[in-house]
Every structure is written in C-alpha cells, then in structure tokens.
Write a protein that holds these residues in place. Structure first.
Motif, short mmCIF file in Angstrom:
data_model
loop_
_atom_site.label_atom_id
_atom_site.label_comp_id
_atom_site.label_asym_id
_atom_site.label_seq_id
_atom_site.Cartn_x
_atom_site.Cartn_y
_atom_site.Cartn_z
N THR A 69 0.83 -1.20 0.00
CA THR A 69 0.00 0.00 0.00
C THR A 69 0.87 1.25 0.00
OG1 THR A 69 -1.75 1.18 1.17
CG2 THR A 69 -0.17 0.00 2.52
N ASP A 70 0.34 2.31 -0.54
CA ASP A 70 0.99 3.62 -0.50
C ASP A 70 0.31 4.55 0.50
OD1 ASP A 70 2.77 2.91 -2.53
OD2 ASP A 70 1.42 3.58 -4.10
N HIS A 71 -0.70 4.04 1.19
CA HIS A 71 -1.50 4.87 2.09
C HIS A 71 -1.03 4.71 3.53
CE1 HIS A 71 -4.18 5.60 -1.25
NE2 HIS A 71 -4.25 4.30 -1.45
N ASP A 72 -0.56 5.78 4.12
CA ASP A 72 -0.08 5.74 5.50
C ASP A 72 -1.16 5.31 6.48
OD1 ASP A 72 2.45 6.56 4.69
OD2 ASP A 72 2.07 8.68 5.14
N TRP A 73 -2.42 5.69 6.20
CA TRP A 73 -3.50 5.35 7.12
C TRP A 73 -3.71 3.84 7.23
CZ3 TRP A 73 -7.48 2.53 5.21
CH2 TRP A 73 -7.72 2.58 3.83
N ASP A 74 -3.28 3.06 6.25
CA ASP A 74 -3.41 1.60 6.32
C ASP A 74 -2.70 1.02 7.54
OD1 ASP A 74 -4.98 1.26 4.11
OD2 ASP A 74 -3.40 0.47 2.82
N TYR A 75 -1.67 1.70 8.00
CA TYR A 75 -0.86 1.21 9.11
C TYR A 75 -1.38 1.68 10.47
CZ TYR A 75 2.39 0.21 5.33
OH TYR A 75 2.96 -0.25 4.17
N GLU A 76 -2.32 2.60 10.46
CA GLU A 76 -2.85 3.14 11.72
C GLU A 76 -3.68 2.08 12.44
OE1 GLU A 76 -2.41 6.23 13.07
OE2 GLU A 76 -0.96 6.58 11.46
N PRO A 77 -3.58 2.03 13.75
CA PRO A 77 -4.43 1.08 14.49
C PRO A 77 -5.90 1.46 14.34
CG PRO A 77 -3.18 2.46 16.00
CD PRO A 77 -2.73 2.81 14.62
N TYR A 78 -6.74 0.45 14.42
CA TYR A 78 -8.18 0.71 14.36
C TYR A 78 -8.61 1.55 15.56
CZ TYR A 78 -8.78 -2.89 10.73
OH TYR A 78 -8.73 -3.61 9.58
N PRO A 79 -9.60 2.40 15.37
CA PRO A 79 -10.10 3.21 16.49
C PRO A 79 -10.80 2.35 17.55
CG PRO A 79 -10.81 4.12 14.38
CD PRO A 79 -10.23 2.77 14.10
N GLU A 80 -10.64 2.75 18.78
CA GLU A 80 -11.30 2.07 19.90
C GLU A 80 -12.81 2.03 19.70
OE1 GLU A 80 -12.10 -0.04 23.13
OE2 GLU A 80 -10.03 0.46 22.65
#
Length: 93
Positions: A69-80
């Motif tokens: 992926t080229d999208h940084d948000w893909d690596y963000e943890p899921y929101p609580e």
C-alpha cells in the motif's frame, strides 16, 4: 491497541465465478453481507489491529502474494470506537 474481527467470504455467481470478500464482523459489515447471494459462505474469521494487517492476512489466505500500500492510514491502528461497536453488537456475545 484494539483488534477487530474480520470475516472472509466467498460468493459464487451464476456464471461460475467466485467473488471473495473481506468484511468486518458486526454492524460495519452488515451492508456488504446483505448484497451477497444466497450461496455465499463464510470461509474463516481472524483478528487484526489495522487495515494493513487485515489485508496481509487476507492476501495470505488466498495466496495472492504480498499486500502493498501507498497509504499511510493503512498502518494506523483501528479506532477504539470501532472495537466497542463491534463488541457491543456481536451476535455470539
């Protein structure tokens, strides 16, 4: 960090093809499940902490190679809040 439950589905079509789907368990996947045909089947479930982890596992299941992926948000943890909504609405809870 929170983990979300993901569902892997196959949906055979009348022309002999099979569509694969990765959905969130619970209410966030309800809309997609409603679009599936009458012969769809759930293949497996798994937990993941991010979209990247979920897609990596999904690619491994179908032997599609390495997910990239080229999208940084893909690596963000899921929101609580997503985990809480899923936990609150689990059918098997």
């Amino acid at each position: 960090m929170v983990s979300l439950i993901h569902e892997v589905w196959i949906d055979p079509t009348e022309d002999g093809q099979t569509h694969q789907s990765l959905l969130l368990a619970g209410p966030d996947g309800d809309g997609a499940r409603k679009l599936m045909g009458p012969n769809c089947q759930q293949v497996t479930t798994f937990s993941a902490d991010s979209h990247f982890e979920a897609m990596t596992i999904y690619y491994r299941i179908w032997e599609w190679g390495t997910y990239a992926t080229d999208h940084d948000w893909d690596y963000e943890p899921y929101p609580e809040s997503w985990a809480q909504r899923q936990k609150t609405n689990r059918r098997d809870a």
